[in-house]
Design a protein around this motif. Sequence first.
Motif, PDB file in Angstrom:
ATOM      1  N   ASN A  14      32.969  30.953  36.011  1.00 48.00           N
ATOM      2  CA  ASN A  14      33.424  30.832  34.625  1.00 48.00           C
ATOM      3  C   ASN A  14      34.608  29.894  34.412  1.00 48.00           C
ATOM      4  O   ASN A  14      35.138  29.831  33.316  1.00 48.00           O
ATOM      5  CB  ASN A  14      33.743  32.218  34.054  1.00 48.00           C
ATOM      6  CG  ASN A  14      34.884  32.895  34.790  1.00 48.00           C
ATOM      7  OD1 ASN A  14      35.411  32.362  35.752  1.00 48.00           O
ATOM      8  ND2 ASN A  14      35.247  34.073  34.356  1.00 48.00           N
ATOM      9  N   ARG A  15      35.031  29.171  35.441  1.00 51.49           N
ATOM     10  CA  ARG A  15      36.129  28.221  35.289  1.00 51.49           C
ATOM     11  C   ARG A  15      35.673  26.842  35.744  1.00 51.49           C
ATOM     12  O   ARG A  15      34.746  26.732  36.544  1.00 51.49           O
ATOM     13  CB  ARG A  15      37.332  28.680  36.115  1.00 51.49           C
ATOM     14  CG  ARG A  15      37.845  30.015  35.635  1.00 51.49           C
ATOM     15  CD  ARG A  15      39.220  30.400  36.134  1.00 51.49           C
ATOM     16  NE  ARG A  15      39.648  29.774  37.361  1.00 51.49           N
ATOM     17  CZ  ARG A  15      40.291  30.406  38.327  1.00 51.49           C
ATOM     18  NH1 ARG A  15      40.516  31.674  38.236  1.00 51.49           N
ATOM     19  NH2 ARG A  15      40.686  29.751  39.402  1.00 51.49           N
ATOM     20  N   GLY A  85      28.700  37.781  35.324  1.00 49.53           N
ATOM     21  CA  GLY A  85      28.556  36.330  35.309  1.00 49.53           C
ATOM     22  C   GLY A  85      27.157  35.831  35.584  1.00 49.53           C
ATOM     23  O   GLY A  85      26.958  34.649  35.860  1.00 49.53           O
TER      24      GLY A  85
END
Length: 115
Positions: A14-15, A85
């Motif tokens: 997620n980054r 995720g």
Amino acid sequence: MFNLGSSHRYLLYNRPCDMRKSFDSLSGIVSGELGREPTGGEVFVFLNKRRSHIKLLHWERDGFALYYKRLEKGTFTPPVPGENGSILWPELVLMLEGIKAEKIVRKSRYCVPEK
């Protein structure tokens, strides 16, 4: 040989990720930041800050496979990940092909519960 399909589990990091990272560095992110085992058979999806590069890290029987795509024009639009995720195979394919679905209605299907 490309060995991915709907039977795999896909996890979206997620980054933004530095695309200079390779097998060992990406495996370190998987184990250190995601708390997952990189050799567990899941496919880990990484995007750079501009979302113009994507890498997929996958453990096969005898070692890691790293799939890398760089767009000459445009960006990847990542799907909204589910719990933990995870994203689905059709969502990954749509993202790789540059198709943005405005509204997705998913019919209920049987799914084996996770352990």
